[in-house]
Write an enzyme that holds these catalytic residues in place. Structure first.
Site, short mmCIF file in Angstrom:
data_model
loop_
_atom_site.label_atom_id
_atom_site.label_comp_id
_atom_site.label_asym_id
_atom_site.label_seq_id
_atom_site.Cartn_x
_atom_site.Cartn_y
_atom_site.Cartn_z
N ARG A 68 16.65 36.23 35.76
CA ARG A 68 16.97 37.10 36.90
C ARG A 68 17.58 36.28 38.03
O ARG A 68 18.30 36.80 38.87
CB ARG A 68 15.72 37.87 37.39
N TYR A 121 36.39 54.84 46.12
CA TYR A 121 35.85 55.23 44.82
C TYR A 121 34.71 56.24 45.03
O TYR A 121 33.89 56.06 45.94
CB TYR A 121 35.35 53.96 44.11
N ASP A 204 37.22 46.10 48.19
CA ASP A 204 37.13 46.43 46.77
C ASP A 204 38.53 46.19 46.18
O ASP A 204 39.49 46.88 46.49
CB ASP A 204 36.71 47.91 46.62
N LYS A 229 36.55 47.17 34.80
CA LYS A 229 37.96 47.55 34.73
C LYS A 229 38.80 46.37 34.22
O LYS A 229 38.61 45.97 33.10
CB LYS A 229 38.40 48.06 36.11
C1 LIG Z 1 34.98 51.95 38.68
C2 LIG Z 1 35.06 51.56 40.09
C3 LIG Z 1 33.90 51.21 40.79
C4 LIG Z 1 32.52 51.31 40.20
O1 LIG Z 1 32.31 50.36 39.20
P1 LIG Z 1 31.27 50.54 37.98
O2 LIG Z 1 31.51 49.32 37.16
O3 LIG Z 1 31.63 51.81 37.28
O4 LIG Z 1 29.92 50.61 38.56
C5 LIG Z 1 34.06 50.79 42.10
N1 LIG Z 1 35.27 50.71 42.69
C6 LIG Z 1 36.40 51.06 42.04
C7 LIG Z 1 37.70 50.95 42.74
C8 LIG Z 1 36.33 51.49 40.72
O5 LIG Z 1 37.46 51.84 40.10
#
Ligand SMILES: *Cc1c(COP(=O)(O)O)cnc(C)c1O
Length: 414
Positions: A68, A121, A204, A229
């Site tokens: 952890r 998001y 982000d 992604k």
């Molecule tokens: C998919 C996404 C998230 C969330 O990520 P997860 O891996 O699904 O928790 C956050 N920000 C953006 C821009 C995303 O496309």
């Protein structure tokens, strides 16, 4: 010498010593919950560092304790991720949402003001508006196309303006591809900093990073990813990452230790494998996207195509931001079809090669309907204001041959 090499040259080996693993060329999966200390004194020393009870001695390294807190698959992965963004430290999480929520929880406490860009998001929007507000954090969404002066005035008018602790932005924005100037947001954050507290700017960077945009270089404090992604890139793992300066990351990692939302060793191993091909995947996807966007723009059933590669001088500030901040137009396309939900659904239902699924950045092309899917929960006014309209289809272009993608999308639109 290795430090000066490009990240793509280092993704196969950086941070891993085969001698420590029987000569295995690849880092094994350290599927273990805990690590054996050589002596009780060693265990004591590791814990002193882990809990920050004393400073590291010259040349002393943090030892392995418990998965952890740390695990070789995560540590090596984190060192490799740092290379792309020029970050000092990185923390990997079990999802993008856990990276984002942990960073926000780390820097916002009851009474503070959290400012975020619109749109973000769907999950982030929900966390900010429905979870952080429950903990007594004031939240304020801004329209990032407003000028810096307008934004200073709007935030300044908020009763908790002197408690602004964090600005969280998403650029390019999901699902609209709108760009935000990170340098301006830095200036905005600094405008509201107090003598005893700075304002943390987090970005982000899921849409273009970590290859095509590097927010830390433009003044961000933290860069956040859904590693599900492009970083993961194969639609087979959920993960997230947060990177930045060592002092801030120390706080994020401590929060991660106590929320317990670090990624497991198997996730770490999968992401290391993915990072080896990150550059080639993203290059191919960006090249495909250009061809696909150009073909879509000519189709009579299309009202408008939102693609960063189409920005020109006529787009003013958006074009300026693109040139100063982005190294490529990437592979995300916002398609506004003629009509509404019915026409958008007809297209989605008729695709064959392109799959109808949420998520993005993967080897296969994916399309979805933000207004009723990823952004279903965003309040209707916000949707309307920021063009998350019923006729919008979001397309993530994969690594297939672009002619096959164009043929599929064309028959679906026909
Ligand atoms: C998919 C996404 C998230 C969330 O990520 P997860 O891996 O699904 O928790 C956050 N920000 C953006 C821009 C995303 O496309």
């Amino acid at each position: 010498m290795m430090k000066d090499m490009r990240p793509e040259s280092l993704m196969m080996s950086h941070g891993y010593d085969p001698k420590l693993s029987e000569g295995a060329i690849k880092c094994p999966i350290f599927q273990t919950s805990t690590f054996v200390f050589n002596t009780a004194e060693e265990g004591k020393a590791f814990f002193e560092l882990a809990y920050g009870l004393r400073e590291k001695e010259e040349g002393e390294q943090m030892g392995l304790i418990y998965s952890r807190l740390n695990n070789p698959d995560l540590q090596i992965l984190e060192e490799r991720l740092c290379l792309w963004d020029g970050a000092e430290e990185c923390a990997v999480f079990e999802s993008g949402m856990s990276a984002i929520s942990t960073a926000i929880l780390c820097f916002c406490k009851p009474g503070d003001l959290l400012v975020y860009s619109n749109p973000v998001y769907g999950g982030t929007d929900h966390f900010i508006n429905h979870v952080m507000t429950k903990f007594g954090v004031h939240v304020m969404g801004i329209d990032p196309t407003d000028s810096l002066e307008e934004l200073k005035a709007a935030i300044g008018a908020h009763p908790a303006a002197n408690k602004l602790s964090m600005i969280h932005i998403e650029t390019p924005a999901n699902p609209t591809n709108k760009l935000i100037c990170i340098k301006d947001m830095r200036a905005l954050a600094d405008h509201f900093k107090q003598e005893d507290r700075s304002v943390v700017l987090s970005v982000d960077n899921t849409y273009l990073g970590p290859v095509y945009q590097h927010p830390l270089k433009h003044g961000a404090d933290l860069v956040l990813y859904s590693a599900t992604k492009y970083i993961g890139g194969h639609s087979d793992v959920i993960a997230g990452a947060c990177m930045g300066r060592a002092d801030l990351m120390m706080e994020v990692k401590t929060m991660r230790t106590f929320l317990g939302n670090m990624a497991g060793p198997w996730t770490g191993w999968l992401l290391m494998r993915s990072l080896e091909t990150l550059q080639v995947r993203m290059e191919r996807q960006a090249k495909n996207a250009k061809h696909v966007a150009e073909a879509l723009a000519k189709h009579p059933a299309i009202e408008r195509v939102g693609y960063l590669g189409f920005l020109t001088e006529a787009d003013g500030k958006q074009f300026e931001i693109f040139n100063s901040q982005c190294d490529s137009a990437g592979a995300m396309i916002s398609i506004y079809v003629k009509g509404g939900e019915k026409e958008a659904f007809a297209m989605l239902n008729k695709m064959k090669l392109v799959k109808l699924a949420v998520s993005l950045g993967s080897t296969e092309s994916l399309a979805q309907h933000p207004a009723t899917m990823t952004h279903a929960d965003v309040d209707p006014e916000t949707k309307k204001k920021f063009n998350i309209s019923p006729n919008l289809v979001r397309l993530s272009v994969g690594v297939e041959h672009y002619e096959d993608l164009i043929a599929d999308l064309t028959q679906a639109l026909d």
